[in-house]
Design a protein around this motif. Structure first.
Motif, PDB file in Angstrom:
ATOM      1  N   HIS A 192       0.871  -1.174   0.000  1.00  0.00           N
ATOM      2  CA  HIS A 192       0.000   0.000   0.000  1.00  0.00           C
ATOM      3  C   HIS A 192       0.906   1.222   0.000  1.00  0.00           C
ATOM      4  O   HIS A 192       1.895   1.283   0.747  1.00  0.00           O
ATOM      5  CB  HIS A 192      -0.924   0.014   1.216  1.00  0.00           C
ATOM      6  N   ALA A 193       0.593   2.198  -0.842  1.00  0.00           N
ATOM      7  CA  ALA A 193       1.484   3.342  -1.032  1.00  0.00           C
ATOM      8  C   ALA A 193       1.650   4.165   0.241  1.00  0.00           C
ATOM      9  O   ALA A 193       2.744   4.671   0.514  1.00  0.00           O
ATOM     10  CB  ALA A 193       0.963   4.221  -2.170  1.00  0.00           C
ATOM     11  N   THR A 194       0.584   4.313   1.034  1.00  0.00           N
ATOM     12  CA  THR A 194       0.673   5.128   2.247  1.00  0.00           C
ATOM     13  C   THR A 194       0.293   4.294   3.464  1.00  0.00           C
ATOM     14  O   THR A 194       1.035   3.413   3.862  1.00  0.00           O
ATOM     15  CB  THR A 194      -0.226   6.368   2.121  1.00  0.00           C
ATOM     16  N   MET A 195      -0.866   4.573   4.050  1.00  0.00           N
ATOM     17  CA  MET A 195      -1.325   3.853   5.239  1.00  0.00           C
ATOM     18  C   MET A 195      -2.816   3.558   5.115  1.00  0.00           C
ATOM     19  O   MET A 195      -3.597   4.422   4.716  1.00  0.00           O
ATOM     20  CB  MET A 195      -1.059   4.680   6.507  1.00  0.00           C
ATOM     21  N   ILE A 196      -3.202   2.332   5.436  1.00  0.00           N
ATOM     22  CA  ILE A 196      -4.612   1.950   5.445  1.00  0.00           C
ATOM     23  C   ILE A 196      -5.205   2.349   6.790  1.00  0.00           C
ATOM     24  O   ILE A 196      -4.736   1.909   7.841  1.00  0.00           O
ATOM     25  CB  ILE A 196      -4.778   0.442   5.205  1.00  0.00           C
ATOM     26  N   CYS A 197      -6.242   3.171   6.749  1.00  0.00           N
ATOM     27  CA  CYS A 197      -6.898   3.673   7.958  1.00  0.00           C
ATOM     28  C   CYS A 197      -8.389   3.355   7.889  1.00  0.00           C
ATOM     29  O   CYS A 197      -8.911   2.987   6.830  1.00  0.00           O
ATOM     30  CB  CYS A 197      -6.686   5.184   8.091  1.00  0.00           C
ATOM     31  N   PRO A 198      -9.111   3.475   9.005  1.00  0.00           N
ATOM     32  CA  PRO A 198     -10.565   3.295   8.966  1.00  0.00           C
ATOM     33  C   PRO A 198     -11.200   4.197   7.913  1.00  0.00           C
ATOM     34  O   PRO A 198     -10.853   5.371   7.783  1.00  0.00           O
ATOM     35  CB  PRO A 198     -10.994   3.681  10.382  1.00  0.00           C
ATOM     36  N   GLY A 199     -12.129   3.629   7.151  1.00  0.00           N
ATOM     37  CA  GLY A 199     -12.743   4.339   6.034  1.00  0.00           C
ATOM     38  C   GLY A 199     -12.201   3.908   4.684  1.00  0.00           C
ATOM     39  O   GLY A 199     -12.786   4.239   3.650  1.00  0.00           O
ATOM     40  N   PHE A 200     -11.102   3.143   4.676  1.00  0.00           N
ATOM     41  CA  PHE A 200     -10.512   2.658   3.425  1.00  0.00           C
ATOM     42  C   PHE A 200     -11.437   1.630   2.779  1.00  0.00           C
ATOM     43  O   PHE A 200     -11.872   0.681   3.418  1.00  0.00           O
ATOM     44  CB  PHE A 200      -9.146   2.034   3.713  1.00  0.00           C
ATOM     45  N   GLN A 201     -11.759   1.819   1.495  1.00  0.00           N
ATOM     46  CA  GLN A 201     -12.627   0.904   0.761  1.00  0.00           C
ATOM     47  C   GLN A 201     -11.793   0.046  -0.181  1.00  0.00           C
ATOM     48  O   GLN A 201     -10.871   0.542  -0.829  1.00  0.00           O
ATOM     49  CB  GLN A 201     -13.681   1.677  -0.032  1.00  0.00           C
TER      50      GLN A 201
END
Length: 414
Positions: free
Chosen positions: A314-323
């Motif tokens: 993943h290019a950045t960071m997976i956070c809550p709200g990621f689809q």
């Protein structure tokens, strides 16, 4: 440096390249380099970053044309320049954990000058490093001979090797090794395990849907467990509201041939009838057919489910709200990350327990089944460890005896 070149032997060294290549494109996985000789440290880091971009564009593979200008002209290199450029390219790939293979080379004489010069086409591949990563923990095994194909097929069930085949889509070269591997490969389910599956309640995964004239609704897929016979009554679902409907199996076909019985582990097409309602517009891929006698109460039909996932990239960071698009068995649907346990977010090569929610409709998700998710260049794998039925009953959790020691506890759903 001749010993170094011996690492890149190629059977197709005499195959010709085009007289002139199209101009280099900023996107894609093809890179032109006139020569790579003794770059400075800053230049070397820039070249490594450039290779990383090309590998990302090619999903783990990149093509380097050495001895070619950006406009596509084949200039070529002398033997010493070829040695030095290959050495630099090898150091770049080694830093990224990638491998090199010379695909083709050609002798050119630009403007009639002497001595002759060479142009190389080199494949950079990072599949091996991905297989060796903590998420996969596999041993890559390049299949070159027929003995390699037989050895890898015989060892698949007992070891964690992953065979890699080099197959040409144009000439068909390498297909014979793949056919040998498939012929020797033993079934992934033993006879004893299959007998246990046959004794369980029927569960049929719907992968294809057809509307056949004079027949009606026909579904194709895989029978995961149990036995299905002609005239059996089954539940099909989940529908949009999470419920199931009764259907009867009118006929069964396997390999386009009528048959009376389908057993666990077999693919088949089933013609379904329903006397009460027309299900043609309601049946979709991702549904299941299950026995009416199934003692699973409640069914694991859910919007919300918890999974332990490992992010491959993943290019950045997976956070809550990621689809992301989630693949679970025959299910493929967009889901959103609702919560991440104990972390603000997760990045590449990190593992965490997350809560996800299907966006469109509830699905039949069994705890313990593997999971795959992707969104653009982002991708990851995992395992479902808990589901929250839509009817509000107690969560269904994966059996503790099958948990990994590092798996987190279940996230309570509010």
């Amino acid at each position: 440096m001749s010993e170094f070149l011996s690492l890149f032997e190629c059977d197709e060294s005499e195959e010709l390249l085009p007289v002139c290549l199209p101009p280099e494109c900023a996107d894609g996985n093809v890179e032109y380099k006139l020569k790579l000789i003794n770059p400075s440290q800053s230049r070397f880091e820039h070249l490594v970053t450039q290779m990383k971009w090309r590998l990302r564009e090619g999903q783990g593979e990149a093509i380097y044309e050495i001895g070619v200008e950006d406009k596509g002209m084949l200039i070529g290199l002398t033997e010493d320049e070829v040695d030095a450029s290959l050495h630099t390219l090898y150091m770049m790939a080694e830093k990224l954990g990638a491998s090199l293979t010379i695909l083709r080379e050609r002798v050119v004489t630009p403007d009639g000058c002497a001595p002759c010069r060479k142009v190389l086409e080199i494949l950079i591949r990072k599949i091996e490093s991905l297989l060796k990563s903590p998420a996969c923990k596999k041993i890559p095994f390049n299949v070159v001979t027929e003995d390699d194909a037989i050895t890898s097929a015989s060892s698949m069930a007992k070891s964690n090797i992953t065979p890699i085949f080099a197959v040409s889509c144009v000439s068909g070269q390498g297909l014979n090794l793949l056919y040998t591997f498939l012929n020797v490969l033993s079934p992934c389910v033993s006879v004893k395990e299959r007998e246990k599956l046959v004794q369980q309640n029927a569960e049929f995964q719907v992968d294809e849907i057809f509307n056949v004239s004079d027949v009606g609704l026909v579904v194709g897929g895989l029978l995961v467990s149990g036995i299905i016979r002609e005239n059996d009554w089954l539940h099909i679902g989940p529908l949009v509201d999470g419920s199931f409907s009764d259907v009867q199996v009118a006929s069964v076909h396997r390999h386009k041939v009528p048959c009376r019985v389908v057993r666990a582990g077999e693919s088949a097409s089933l013609a379904l009838t329903n006397t009460s309602t027309d299900l043609t517009s309601h049946v979709r891929k991702g549904m299941v057919l299950i026995s009416i006698e199934s003692n699973r109460t409640p069914y694991p039909v859910c919007y919300y489910f918890q999974a332990r996932i490992h992010v491959l990239f993943h290019a950045t960071m997976i956070c809550p709200g990621f689809q992301t698009t989630v693949h679970v068995k025959n299910i493929r649907q967009t889901a959103v990350v609702v919560a991440i346990m104990g972390k603000r977010g997760i990045t590449t090569n990190e593992t965490a327990s997350v809560m996800l929610r299907f966006l469109k409709q509830p699905e039949y998700v069994t705890p313990g089944c593997p999971l795959l998710f992707r969104e653009g260049m982002s991708k990851g794998i995992g395992q479902v460890i808990q589901v929250f039925p839509v009817d509000g009953t107690e969560p269904i959790t994966f059996a503790k005896k099958q948990f990994d020691k590092n798996q987190a506890q279940a996230i309570p759903l509010k």
